[in-house]
Write a protein that holds these residues in place. Structure first.
Motif, PDB file in Angstrom:
ATOM      1  N   ASN A   7      42.724  11.319  41.187  1.00 25.37           N
ATOM      2  CA  ASN A   7      42.823  11.807  39.808  1.00 25.37           C
ATOM      3  C   ASN A   7      43.223  10.626  38.932  1.00 25.37           C
ATOM      4  O   ASN A   7      44.366  10.175  38.965  1.00 25.37           O
ATOM      5  CB  ASN A   7      43.865  12.937  39.748  1.00 25.37           C
ATOM      6  N   VAL A   8      42.259  10.112  38.164  1.00 19.94           N
ATOM      7  CA  VAL A   8      42.516   8.892  37.386  1.00 19.94           C
ATOM      8  C   VAL A   8      43.527   9.105  36.263  1.00 19.94           C
ATOM      9  O   VAL A   8      44.163   8.170  35.804  1.00 19.94           O
ATOM     10  CB  VAL A   8      41.235   8.298  36.740  1.00 19.94           C
ATOM     11  N   ILE A   9      43.670  10.350  35.818  1.00 18.46           N
ATOM     12  CA  ILE A   9      44.600  10.613  34.714  1.00 18.46           C
ATOM     13  C   ILE A   9      46.045  10.667  35.216  1.00 18.46           C
ATOM     14  O   ILE A   9      46.953  10.126  34.594  1.00 18.46           O
ATOM     15  CB  ILE A   9      44.227  11.936  33.998  1.00 18.46           C
ATOM     16  N   ASP A 208      28.275  15.070  33.421  1.00 16.03           N
ATOM     17  CA  ASP A 208      28.083  15.658  34.752  1.00 16.03           C
ATOM     18  C   ASP A 208      27.917  17.189  34.700  1.00 16.03           C
ATOM     19  O   ASP A 208      27.133  17.757  35.448  1.00 16.03           O
ATOM     20  CB  ASP A 208      29.289  15.283  35.630  1.00 16.03           C
ATOM     21  N   LYS A 209      28.659  17.827  33.808  1.00 11.50           N
ATOM     22  CA  LYS A 209      28.598  19.283  33.565  1.00 11.50           C
ATOM     23  C   LYS A 209      29.125  20.174  34.695  1.00 11.50           C
ATOM     24  O   LYS A 209      29.414  21.341  34.474  1.00 11.50           O
ATOM     25  CB  LYS A 209      27.170  19.731  33.216  1.00 11.50           C
ATOM     26  N   ALA A 210      29.221  19.657  35.926  1.00 10.00           N
ATOM     27  CA  ALA A 210      29.550  20.502  37.087  1.00 10.00           C
ATOM     28  C   ALA A 210      30.911  21.176  36.983  1.00 10.00           C
ATOM     29  O   ALA A 210      31.121  22.248  37.532  1.00 10.00           O
ATOM     30  CB  ALA A 210      29.483  19.676  38.371  1.00 10.00           C
ATOM     31  N   ARG A 211      31.842  20.546  36.299  1.00 12.77           N
ATOM     32  CA  ARG A 211      33.205  21.097  36.232  1.00 12.77           C
ATOM     33  C   ARG A 211      33.562  21.612  34.832  1.00 12.77           C
ATOM     34  O   ARG A 211      34.681  22.024  34.580  1.00 12.77           O
ATOM     35  CB  ARG A 211      34.227  20.030  36.691  1.00 12.77           C
ATOM     36  N   MET A 212      32.578  21.588  33.928  1.00 14.24           N
ATOM     37  CA  MET A 212      32.823  22.079  32.568  1.00 14.24           C
ATOM     38  C   MET A 212      32.983  23.601  32.576  1.00 14.24           C
ATOM     39  O   MET A 212      32.290  24.303  33.304  1.00 14.24           O
ATOM     40  CB  MET A 212      31.642  21.719  31.657  1.00 14.24           C
ATOM     41  N   VAL A 213      33.894  24.092  31.773  1.00 14.78           N
ATOM     42  CA  VAL A 213      34.067  25.544  31.650  1.00 14.78           C
ATOM     43  C   VAL A 213      33.658  25.990  30.252  1.00 14.78           C
ATOM     44  O   VAL A 213      32.985  26.993  30.078  1.00 14.78           O
ATOM     45  CB  VAL A 213      35.526  25.960  31.962  1.00 14.78           C
ATOM     46  N   SER A 214      34.013  25.222  29.233  1.00 15.36           N
ATOM     47  CA  SER A 214      33.624  25.600  27.872  1.00 15.36           C
ATOM     48  C   SER A 214      33.726  24.395  26.938  1.00 15.36           C
ATOM     49  O   SER A 214      34.397  23.410  27.251  1.00 15.36           O
ATOM     50  CB  SER A 214      34.524  26.734  27.374  1.00 15.36           C
ATOM     51  N   GLU A 215      33.060  24.531  25.796  1.00 19.86           N
ATOM     52  CA  GLU A 215      33.082  23.454  24.806  1.00 19.86           C
ATOM     53  C   GLU A 215      32.909  24.055  23.423  1.00 19.86           C
ATOM     54  O   GLU A 215      32.137  24.992  23.247  1.00 19.86           O
ATOM     55  CB  GLU A 215      31.914  22.485  25.092  1.00 19.86           C
ATOM     56  N   ASN A 216      33.664  23.567  22.454  1.00 19.01           N
ATOM     57  CA  ASN A 216      33.367  23.907  21.053  1.00 19.01           C
ATOM     58  C   ASN A 216      33.397  22.625  20.228  1.00 19.01           C
ATOM     59  O   ASN A 216      33.391  21.528  20.796  1.00 19.01           O
ATOM     60  CB  ASN A 216      34.257  25.038  20.519  1.00 19.01           C
ATOM     61  N   LYS A 217      33.421  22.749  18.914  1.00 18.54           N
ATOM     62  CA  LYS A 217      33.278  21.578  18.050  1.00 18.54           C
ATOM     63  C   LYS A 217      34.366  20.530  18.314  1.00 18.54           C
ATOM     64  O   LYS A 217      34.096  19.331  18.324  1.00 18.54           O
ATOM     65  CB  LYS A 217      33.339  22.035  16.588  1.00 18.54           C
ATOM     66  N   SER A 218      35.596  20.973  18.570  1.00 19.90           N
ATOM     67  CA  SER A 218      36.701  20.026  18.671  1.00 19.90           C
ATOM     68  C   SER A 218      37.298  19.879  20.069  1.00 19.90           C
ATOM     69  O   SER A 218      38.114  18.976  20.286  1.00 19.90           O
ATOM     70  CB  SER A 218      37.826  20.445  17.728  1.00 19.90           C
ATOM     71  N   PHE A 219      36.956  20.763  21.007  1.00 16.13           N
ATOM     72  CA  PHE A 219      37.616  20.744  22.324  1.00 16.13           C
ATOM     73  C   PHE A 219      36.653  20.959  23.481  1.00 16.13           C
ATOM     74  O   PHE A 219      35.609  21.587  23.304  1.00 16.13           O
ATOM     75  CB  PHE A 219      38.693  21.849  22.389  1.00 16.13           C
ATOM     76  N   PHE A 222      37.754  22.000  31.064  1.00 12.53           N
ATOM     77  CA  PHE A 222      37.106  21.712  32.350  1.00 12.53           C
ATOM     78  C   PHE A 222      38.129  21.729  33.477  1.00 12.53           C
ATOM     79  O   PHE A 222      39.333  21.691  33.234  1.00 12.53           O
ATOM     80  CB  PHE A 222      36.387  20.356  32.284  1.00 12.53           C
ATOM     81  N   ILE A 223      37.607  21.791  34.692  1.00  7.80           N
ATOM     82  CA  ILE A 223      38.466  21.677  35.868  1.00  7.80           C
ATOM     83  C   ILE A 223      38.342  20.234  36.339  1.00  7.80           C
ATOM     84  O   ILE A 223      37.228  19.749  36.571  1.00  7.80           O
ATOM     85  CB  ILE A 223      38.040  22.686  36.951  1.00  7.80           C
ATOM     86  N   PRO A 224      39.454  19.489  36.411  1.00  3.69           N
ATOM     87  CA  PRO A 224      39.356  18.083  36.772  1.00  3.69           C
ATOM     88  C   PRO A 224      38.691  17.866  38.139  1.00  3.69           C
ATOM     89  O   PRO A 224      38.806  18.710  39.024  1.00  3.69           O
ATOM     90  CB  PRO A 224      40.813  17.623  36.810  1.00  3.69           C
ATOM     91  N   LEU A 320      37.237  24.380  45.682  1.00  2.00           N
ATOM     92  CA  LEU A 320      36.360  23.298  45.263  1.00  2.00           C
ATOM     93  C   LEU A 320      36.254  23.348  43.729  1.00  2.00           C
ATOM     94  O   LEU A 320      35.817  24.359  43.178  1.00  2.00           O
ATOM     95  CB  LEU A 320      34.985  23.526  45.910  1.00  2.00           C
ATOM     96  N   PRO A 321      36.666  22.273  43.014  1.00  2.00           N
ATOM     97  CA  PRO A 321      36.655  22.325  41.538  1.00  2.00           C
ATOM     98  C   PRO A 321      35.313  22.767  40.957  1.00  2.00           C
ATOM     99  O   PRO A 321      35.278  23.555  40.005  1.00  2.00           O
ATOM    100  CB  PRO A 321      37.004  20.886  41.144  1.00  2.00           C
ATOM    101  N   GLU A 322      34.208  22.305  41.545  1.00  2.00           N
ATOM    102  CA  GLU A 322      32.885  22.664  41.022  1.00  2.00           C
ATOM    103  C   GLU A 322      32.626  24.170  41.163  1.00  2.00           C
ATOM    104  O   GLU A 322      32.060  24.801  40.272  1.00  2.00           O
ATOM    105  CB  GLU A 322      31.780  21.874  41.755  1.00  2.00           C
ATOM    106  N   ALA A 323      33.067  24.745  42.290  1.00  2.00           N
ATOM    107  CA  ALA A 323      32.856  26.182  42.517  1.00  2.00           C
ATOM    108  C   ALA A 323      33.755  26.996  41.584  1.00  2.00           C
ATOM    109  O   ALA A 323      33.339  28.024  41.040  1.00  2.00           O
ATOM    110  CB  ALA A 323      33.150  26.532  43.977  1.00  2.00           C
ATOM    111  N   SER A 324      34.994  26.514  41.374  1.00  2.00           N
ATOM    112  CA  SER A 324      35.912  27.223  40.471  1.00  2.00           C
ATOM    113  C   SER A 324      35.365  27.213  39.047  1.00  2.00           C
ATOM    114  O   SER A 324      35.442  28.216  38.331  1.00  2.00           O
ATOM    115  CB  SER A 324      37.292  26.561  40.477  1.00  2.00           C
ATOM    116  N   ALA A 325      34.822  26.066  38.628  1.00  2.00           N
ATOM    117  CA  ALA A 325      34.284  25.946  37.267  1.00  2.00           C
ATOM    118  C   ALA A 325      33.084  26.874  37.089  1.00  2.00           C
ATOM    119  O   ALA A 325      32.956  27.555  36.065  1.00  2.00           O
ATOM    120  CB  ALA A 325      33.888  24.501  36.976  1.00  2.00           C
TER     121      ALA A 325
END
Ligand SMILES: [Zn+2]
Ligand SMILES: [Zn+2]
Length: 334
Positions: A7-9, A208-219, A222-224, A320-325
């Motif tokens: 986890n780079v963060i 990558d999109k695989a772990r994205m859950v949602s997106e709007n204009k400002s935010f 995702f699941i890391p 698995l983060p991808e499956a959870s997302a």
């Protein structure tokens, strides 16, 4: 074979137990459903009992002039708001006087409500309160760091059912926060050569999109890639800024929509799990920091850290983060 992801963060290694990973729906803890009233006469946070809390420091009202969100000093504060920060050091023993601020933000007059079910406009008011209290806490020069968090459910450590968040100003800079900051500085100067690692992570996740859950204009939510625990979620602001207080009104509205949506996906998808969320932010003095980026971490309490985690600081994630997302994206919230 499992994967040990970095986890780079946070600078943590996480063992993603890919082979013995559970299915997302297996993390649902079916709880006994009990009917809770919207008003409890004995609850200190319910309307009519305002005199049972210390004098409020701030309130936001609804259209009828009744309170919608209140902030009050915590009756059982970890710190004393009076006195000076005095540092003591004798040989290897050191301590600082327990001076600091601790308030409870009562999120709604309704005892049986939860953020996932509140109108977006009301969530927006809670977020405005976060901003003003965070700024007020940092005006106190005795405060070194402020953490804003919410505990939802017994498994997340809350004793009071009435929806509330907490904000704590500590006289020390917490070690874990120091670790994250050091990681951010090191990444900025030595790994990404002048690029914020949070901004970089956001670009990568959106691509990558695989772990994205949602997106709007400002935010984005995702699941890391190396999520420390099952369904651990991050909400990042798209605009690089180190302090939550720098958020605009338009961004606050977007964040309210995002926070409600994500909590609703958890509420429906995992049957109202216990969770904590934390707003990780630097102080208004550091708003323009190039290497730190404020964000919200949401941690559903669907698994427990044990001896391995305590002994190594490494985590085992059985989802698995991808499956959870993918599961989170598929939850029907209409
Ligand atoms: Zn109540
Ligand atoms: Zn950034």
């Amino acid at each position: 074979m499992s994967e040990v992801r970095y986890n780079v963060i946070t600078g943590d290694w996480v063992i993603i137990a890919t082979e013995r990973a559970k299915r997302p729906e297996d993390f649902t803890h079916v709880k006994e459903k009990k009917e809770v009233a919207a008003y409890l006469p004995a609850c200190p946070f319910c309307p009519g009992n305002e005199d049972k809390t210390p004098d409020e420091t701030s309130r936001l009202t609804d259209n009828e002039g009744k309170w919608a969100v209140r902030s009050v000093p915590n009756k059982f504060s970890a710190f004393s708001p009076e006195g000076d920060v005095i540092r003591h050091k004798v040989e290897s023993r050191q301590y600082i006087s327990g001076v600091g601020l601790h308030e409870v933000i009562i999120e709604t007059p309704l005892h049986n409500m939860t953020t996932a079910l509140l109108p977006v406009g009301h969530v927006e008011q809670i977020l405005h309160m976060y901003k003003s209290r965070l700024a007020a806490f940092y005006e106190d020069t005795r405060v070194e760091h402020v953490i804003l968090f919410k505990n939802h459910g017994e498994g997340a450590g809350t004793s009071l059912e009435h929806p509330h968040s907490q904000i704590v100003g500590t006289p020390v800079f917490p070690g874990q926060v120091m670790g994250r900051l050091e990681e951010a500085i090191r990444n900025y100067y030595y790994v990404n050569f002048g690029q914020c690692s949070y901004c970089q992570c956001m670009v990568d996740e959106m691509k990558d999109k695989a772990r994205m859950v949602s997106e709007n204009k400002s935010f984005i939510a995702f699941i890391p890639y190396a999520a420390l625990s099952p369904f651990h979620l991050w909400i990042f602001p798209k605009r690089h800024i180190a302090c939550y207080c720098g958020i605009t009104d338009e961004e606050t509205a977007d964040l309210a929509a995002m926070l409600k949506e994500i909590l609703l996906r958890l509420y429906i998808g995992l049957d109202n799990p216990d969770f904590n969320y934390m707003v990780r932010s630097l102080s208004p003095r550091e708003t323009s920091s190039k290497y730190f980026h404020w964000y919200i971490a949401i941690v559903p309490r669907v698994s427990q850290a044990a001896g391995f985690e305590l002994g190594t600081g490494m985590f085992i994630n059985t989802a698995l983060p991808e499956a959870s997302a993918q599961f989170m994206r598929a939850v029907k919230i209409e």
